[in-house]
Design a protein around this motif. Sequence first.
Motif, PDB file in Angstrom:
ATOM      1  N   ALA A  50       0.787  -1.301  -0.047  1.00 36.32           N
ATOM      2  CA  ALA A  50       0.092   0.006   0.001  1.00 36.32           C
ATOM      3  C   ALA A  50       0.621   1.188   0.058  1.00 36.32           C
ATOM      4  N   LEU A  51       0.512   2.052  -0.958  1.00 38.60           N
ATOM      5  CA  LEU A  51       1.047   3.517  -0.802  1.00 38.60           C
ATOM      6  C   LEU A  51       0.227   4.572  -0.430  1.00 38.60           C
ATOM      7  N   ILE A  52       0.580   4.945   0.697  1.00 26.46           N
ATOM      8  CA  ILE A  52      -0.560   5.904   1.528  1.00 26.46           C
ATOM      9  C   ILE A  52      -0.357   6.992   1.658  1.00 26.46           C
ATOM     10  N   GLY A  53      -1.151   8.055   1.164  1.00 30.21           N
ATOM     11  CA  GLY A  53      -0.921   9.645   1.460  1.00 30.21           C
ATOM     12  C   GLY A  53      -1.712   9.845   2.581  1.00 30.21           C
ATOM     13  N   ARG A  54      -1.233  11.158   3.161  1.00 27.81           N
ATOM     14  CA  ARG A  54      -1.946  11.696   4.680  1.00 27.81           C
ATOM     15  C   ARG A  54      -3.243  12.366   4.554  1.00 27.81           C
ATOM     16  N   GLY A  55      -3.468  12.947   3.550  1.00 27.65           N
ATOM     17  CA  GLY A  55      -4.758  13.718   3.514  1.00 27.65           C
ATOM     18  C   GLY A  55      -6.053  13.093   2.846  1.00 27.65           C
ATOM     19  N   LEU A  56      -6.219  11.981   2.969  1.00 24.59           N
ATOM     20  CA  LEU A  56      -7.195  11.183   2.269  1.00 24.59           C
ATOM     21  C   LEU A  56      -8.601  11.790   3.043  1.00 24.59           C
ATOM     22  N   LEU A  80       3.463   8.396   1.395  1.00 25.04           N
ATOM     23  CA  LEU A  80       3.614   9.388   0.609  1.00 25.04           C
ATOM     24  C   LEU A  80       3.390  10.586   0.991  1.00 25.04           C
ATOM     25  N   ARG A  81       4.223  11.685   1.102  1.00 28.48           N
ATOM     26  CA  ARG A  81       4.190  13.038   1.802  1.00 28.48           C
ATOM     27  C   ARG A  81       4.749  13.891   1.065  1.00 28.48           C
ATOM     28  N   GLY A  82       4.038  15.314   0.972  1.00 29.17           N
ATOM     29  CA  GLY A  82       4.534  16.464   0.638  1.00 29.17           C
ATOM     30  C   GLY A  82       5.738  16.906   0.892  1.00 29.17           C
ATOM     31  N   ASP A  83       6.488  17.590  -0.064  1.00 29.77           N
ATOM     32  CA  ASP A  83       7.640  18.310   0.513  1.00 29.77           C
ATOM     33  C   ASP A  83       7.424  19.152   1.607  1.00 29.77           C
ATOM     34  N   ASP A  84       6.385  19.801   1.875  1.00 25.29           N
ATOM     35  CA  ASP A  84       6.188  20.689   2.841  1.00 25.29           C
ATOM     36  C   ASP A  84       5.484  20.000   4.171  1.00 25.29           C
ATOM     37  N   GLU A  85       5.495  18.643   4.071  1.00 22.67           N
ATOM     38  CA  GLU A  85       4.884  18.014   5.128  1.00 22.67           C
ATOM     39  C   GLU A  85       5.704  17.660   6.362  1.00 22.67           C
ATOM     40  N   PRO A  86       5.435  18.138   7.801  1.00 25.50           N
ATOM     41  CA  PRO A  86       6.550  17.522   8.569  1.00 25.50           C
ATOM     42  C   PRO A  86       6.631  15.740   8.612  1.00 25.50           C
ATOM     43  N   ASP A  87       7.640  15.468   9.068  1.00 25.98           N
ATOM     44  CA  ASP A  87       7.864  14.001   9.343  1.00 25.98           C
ATOM     45  C   ASP A  87       7.160  13.366  10.648  1.00 25.98           C
ATOM     46  N   ARG A  88       5.824  13.127  10.371  1.00 34.09           N
ATOM     47  CA  ARG A  88       5.086  12.698  11.619  1.00 34.09           C
ATOM     48  C   ARG A  88       5.268  11.150  11.468  1.00 34.09           C
ATOM     49  N   ARG A  90       7.476   8.488  12.219  1.00 35.72           N
ATOM     50  CA  ARG A  90       8.903   8.197  13.038  1.00 35.72           C
ATOM     51  C   ARG A  90       8.949   6.567  12.937  1.00 35.72           C
ATOM     52  N   THR A  91       7.644   5.812  12.806  1.00 35.03           N
ATOM     53  CA  THR A  91       7.949   4.366  12.887  1.00 35.03           C
ATOM     54  C   THR A  91       7.730   3.830  11.606  1.00 35.03           C
ATOM     55  N   VAL A  92       7.449   4.461  10.363  1.00 32.25           N
ATOM     56  CA  VAL A  92       7.378   4.051   9.125  1.00 32.25           C
ATOM     57  C   VAL A  92       8.721   4.022   8.475  1.00 32.25           C
ATOM     58  N   ALA A  93       8.696   2.670   8.048  1.00 29.33           N
ATOM     59  CA  ALA A  93      10.443   2.266   7.355  1.00 29.33           C
ATOM     60  C   ALA A  93      10.354   3.207   5.829  1.00 29.33           C
ATOM     61  N   VAL A  94       9.343   3.184   5.089  1.00 31.27           N
ATOM     62  CA  VAL A  94       9.497   3.671   3.802  1.00 31.27           C
ATOM     63  C   VAL A  94       8.620   4.976   3.762  1.00 31.27           C
ATOM     64  N   LYS A  95       9.427   6.079   3.306  1.00 33.58           N
ATOM     65  CA  LYS A  95       8.605   7.189   3.098  1.00 33.58           C
ATOM     66  C   LYS A  95       9.001   7.866   1.900  1.00 33.58           C
ATOM     67  N   LEU A  96       8.151   8.165   0.812  1.00 31.31           N
ATOM     68  CA  LEU A  96       8.366   9.144  -0.343  1.00 31.31           C
ATOM     69  C   LEU A  96       7.797  10.157  -0.408  1.00 31.31           C
ATOM     70  N   THR A  97       8.611  11.200  -0.627  1.00 29.34           N
ATOM     71  CA  THR A  97       8.380  12.743  -0.703  1.00 29.34           C
ATOM     72  C   THR A  97       8.055  12.910  -2.145  1.00 29.34           C
ATOM     73  N   GLU A  98       6.761  13.402  -2.297  1.00 22.06           N
ATOM     74  CA  GLU A  98       6.161  13.663  -3.593  1.00 22.06           C
ATOM     75  C   GLU A  98       6.686  15.064  -3.941  1.00 22.06           C
ATOM     76  N   PRO A  99       6.604  15.396  -5.229  1.00 24.03           N
ATOM     77  CA  PRO A  99       6.576  14.205  -6.211  1.00 24.03           C
ATOM     78  C   PRO A  99       7.732  13.364  -6.321  1.00 24.03           C
ATOM     79  N   VAL A 100       7.185  12.125  -6.857  1.00 29.82           N
ATOM     80  CA  VAL A 100       7.992  10.915  -6.793  1.00 29.82           C
ATOM     81  C   VAL A 100       8.246  10.582  -8.121  1.00 29.82           C
ATOM     82  N   THR A 104      11.917   5.997  -8.720  1.00 31.04           N
ATOM     83  CA  THR A 104      11.856   5.771  -7.503  1.00 31.04           C
ATOM     84  C   THR A 104      10.498   4.979  -6.965  1.00 31.04           C
ATOM     85  N   LEU A 105       9.408   5.271  -7.492  1.00 29.77           N
ATOM     86  CA  LEU A 105       8.202   4.509  -7.166  1.00 29.77           C
ATOM     87  C   LEU A 105       8.132   3.002  -7.383  1.00 29.77           C
TER      88      LEU A 105
END
Length: 192
Positions: A50-56, A80-88, A90-100, A104-105
Amino acid sequence: MIDAQRTVLVAATDPDAVAEYRSWLTGAYRVETTTDGTDALARLEAVDVALIGRGLRTADGTVVARAVERRGAGHAMAVLRGDDEPDRDRTVAVKLTEPVSNATLCETVDRLLCRVRYDELIDECAALAAGDAPENAETDTDRDTLEGDRLEELLGTVDALLDGFDGEDFRAAFGTCTYGESTRVEGVRERS
């Protein structure tokens, strides 16, 4: 690429990004997409990654991410998180900063599917070790031979996967490696 029968869920807020990610992954995997958190939660049982964005919409991406984490081994996720989103996360091993990027994807999904495959192989090895032999064996000797052959095959496949793992993969699988530490792990056969 691991298996064209694997399913990837892309759940993000931007419908254009979701469509683009789908187009990048469709040739290699079955792809489910949504911009709705409740819909993402309903689809989780049928996906491997699953590739999950925060603002669903509806259920927040954090709720969806926690549901994936509760599923445990055999399922993997990237946030999936935006460039301007804080890194909330901490426990998630894989984070992708959009645009991806496409590369990379696809590389991230391949790596996550390797982790899923590893979990499946370890589960099968454990089942063999516990004596869950194939039902079609006629005698105990046949069963032992079949189990031994299958275990040898599984260990070879596990070793091949381990060759491609790095410290991040092992942290995800075991949660024991130190962050940033370079890791060279022995193959299964090397330890015996």
